[in-house]
Design a protein around this motif. Sequence first.
Motif, PDB file in Angstrom:
ATOM      1  N   TYR A 177       5.696   5.598   4.452  1.00 15.45           N
ATOM      2  CA  TYR A 177       6.020   6.983   4.771  1.00 15.45           C
ATOM      3  C   TYR A 177       7.602   7.079   4.971  1.00 15.45           C
ATOM      4  O   TYR A 177       7.940   8.143   5.238  1.00 15.45           O
ATOM      5  CB  TYR A 177       5.338   7.717   5.753  1.00 15.45           C
ATOM      6  N   ARG A 219       0.776  -1.139  -0.042  1.00 16.93           N
ATOM      7  CA  ARG A 219       0.065   0.013   0.057  1.00 16.93           C
ATOM      8  C   ARG A 219       0.714   1.334   0.042  1.00 16.93           C
ATOM      9  O   ARG A 219       0.325   2.369  -0.003  1.00 16.93           O
ATOM     10  CB  ARG A 219      -0.816  -0.088   1.262  1.00 16.93           C
ATOM     11  N   SER A 262      -8.730  -0.072  -0.389  1.00  9.19           N
ATOM     12  CA  SER A 262      -9.650   0.046   0.581  1.00  9.19           C
ATOM     13  C   SER A 262      -9.173  -0.922   1.330  1.00  9.19           C
ATOM     14  O   SER A 262      -8.044  -2.007   1.448  1.00  9.19           O
ATOM     15  CB  SER A 262     -11.009  -0.657   0.235  1.00  9.19           C
ATOM     16  N   LYS A 263      -9.676  -0.715   3.034  1.00 13.53           N
ATOM     17  CA  LYS A 263      -8.891  -1.684   4.013  1.00 13.53           C
ATOM     18  C   LYS A 263      -9.576  -3.140   3.801  1.00 13.53           C
ATOM     19  O   LYS A 263      -8.717  -3.839   3.939  1.00 13.53           O
ATOM     20  CB  LYS A 263     -10.004  -1.102   5.284  1.00 13.53           C
ATOM     21  N   TRP A 322      -0.094   0.973  11.896  1.00 14.88           N
ATOM     22  CA  TRP A 322      -1.329   0.428  11.455  1.00 14.88           C
ATOM     23  C   TRP A 322      -0.916  -0.798  10.661  1.00 14.88           C
ATOM     24  O   TRP A 322      -2.024  -2.024  11.000  1.00 14.88           O
ATOM     25  CB  TRP A 322      -2.075   1.279  10.669  1.00 14.88           C
ATOM     26  N   ASP A 365       0.476  10.237   1.885  1.00  8.58           N
ATOM     27  CA  ASP A 365      -1.105  10.412   1.608  1.00  8.58           C
ATOM     28  C   ASP A 365      -1.780   9.064   1.752  1.00  8.58           C
ATOM     29  O   ASP A 365      -2.055   8.445   0.572  1.00  8.58           O
ATOM     30  CB  ASP A 365      -1.425  11.039   0.152  1.00  8.58           C
ATOM     31  N   PRO A 366      -2.205   8.531   2.743  1.00 11.04           N
ATOM     32  CA  PRO A 366      -2.864   7.264   2.818  1.00 11.04           C
ATOM     33  C   PRO A 366      -4.221   7.243   2.347  1.00 11.04           C
ATOM     34  O   PRO A 366      -4.738   6.069   1.833  1.00 11.04           O
ATOM     35  CB  PRO A 366      -3.056   7.086   4.384  1.00 11.04           C
ATOM     36  N   SER A 367      -4.905   8.321   1.928  1.00 11.22           N
ATOM     37  CA  SER A 367      -6.237   8.192   1.308  1.00 11.22           C
ATOM     38  C   SER A 367      -6.036   7.535  -0.175  1.00 11.22           C
ATOM     39  O   SER A 367      -7.159   7.348  -0.822  1.00 11.22           O
ATOM     40  CB  SER A 367      -6.610   9.690   1.258  1.00 11.22           C
ATOM     41  N   GLN A 368      -4.910   7.639  -0.682  1.00  7.76           N
ATOM     42  CA  GLN A 368      -4.588   6.947  -2.027  1.00  7.76           C
ATOM     43  C   GLN A 368      -4.569   5.376  -1.827  1.00  7.76           C
ATOM     44  O   GLN A 368      -4.316   4.738  -3.090  1.00  7.76           O
ATOM     45  CB  GLN A 368      -3.252   7.419  -2.657  1.00  7.76           C
ATOM     46  N   GLN A 369      -4.388   4.961  -0.746  1.00  2.49           N
ATOM     47  CA  GLN A 369      -4.173   3.492  -0.615  1.00  2.49           C
ATOM     48  C   GLN A 369      -5.532   2.523  -1.170  1.00  2.49           C
ATOM     49  O   GLN A 369      -6.509   3.297  -1.049  1.00  2.49           O
ATOM     50  CB  GLN A 369      -3.704   3.130   0.740  1.00  2.49           C
TER      51      GLN A 369
END
Length: 346
Positions: free
Chosen positions: A134, A131, A149-150, A184, A143-147
């Motif tokens: 950093y 994913r 889905s969980k 995480w 930018d973890p929003s670009q990973q």
Amino acid sequence: MRYSTLGKTDIKVSEICLGSMTWGTQNTSSEGHAQIDHALDAGVTFMDTAEMYPVNPVRPETAGGTETIIGEYFARSGKRKDWVLATKIAGPGFFGPEEITPTSLENHLEASLKRLQTDYVDLYQLHWPNRGSYHFRQHWTFDPSQQPSKEQILDNMRAVTEKMAELQAAGKVRAFGASNESAWGMANWLRVAEETGGPRMETIQNEYSLLCRMYDNDLGEMAVHEKFTLLAYSCLGCGLLTGKYNGGTTIAEGTRLAINGNLGGRTSPQTWAATQAYVDVATKHGLDPTAMAIAWTLTRPFKVMPIIGGTSVEQLKKSIDGATLELSGDVLGDITAAYRANALPF
């Protein structure tokens, strides 16, 4: 030399781990073999490599070269059983988009085993999370929003963990670890291991030094309670903490700074000031700055095993000295003061 175990396993290793990433670029195979022999004579029993090595620079055409050098050493010396051996699957980003999946995990492990001329590795690590990460100065724009889905991430973790269990049962891997991971990520690898009954991540290989202390907080707390071990890379700040660069004014040919330019984004005016602060602490107390930096990692409240490396046996000797150097309260106090004045220099 002191010895400890990896995570919750019974795999006993020296507290100092021998790194290998320069063997094949900055070092010849004979020089790499000399470093292995010297480290073993000094009591080091733990060695780390990766399929993407050597570095300085990383090239697709040289990938696997360091593993080949180690395999040649084992074949010549017959000393495979004297070493606890760790290697890594690269993951996406370095040699193409290939992610770590059950199939790629097995295929890349088999290729590493062939190069290493062994039928098992003691610790197999995932060099980079699928994913993203950093680490290596990517925290400035992370930018973890670009990973994915969980659900996608957890599905992959479950599938990979099940394959890990198969490889462990087959005797090809004794234990597994992560690298360049987050709190995480580690939390979910551990949760998935509990859910599936598969192997847990016993180690995490992240950057950690007097100059880079992101691990101290969430991951440090987690390591204490979940009992995994930090394998600290770049624990000399890519040579910065040795003091050899003299604030950037001395750049000898063949050094990492000469080859890489900015040491992977580590050099800045703040870096030189922070480095000098730690060198000054060592000078004040009559210590070698290299040994002091290594010794400091072994004082932390969570389990740390520094990975040492160098381009010569002489460089290794200073790092190995750090394994038995006891830092006084006055030294540790001065290190804390230097840290408070120079936190997060890169």
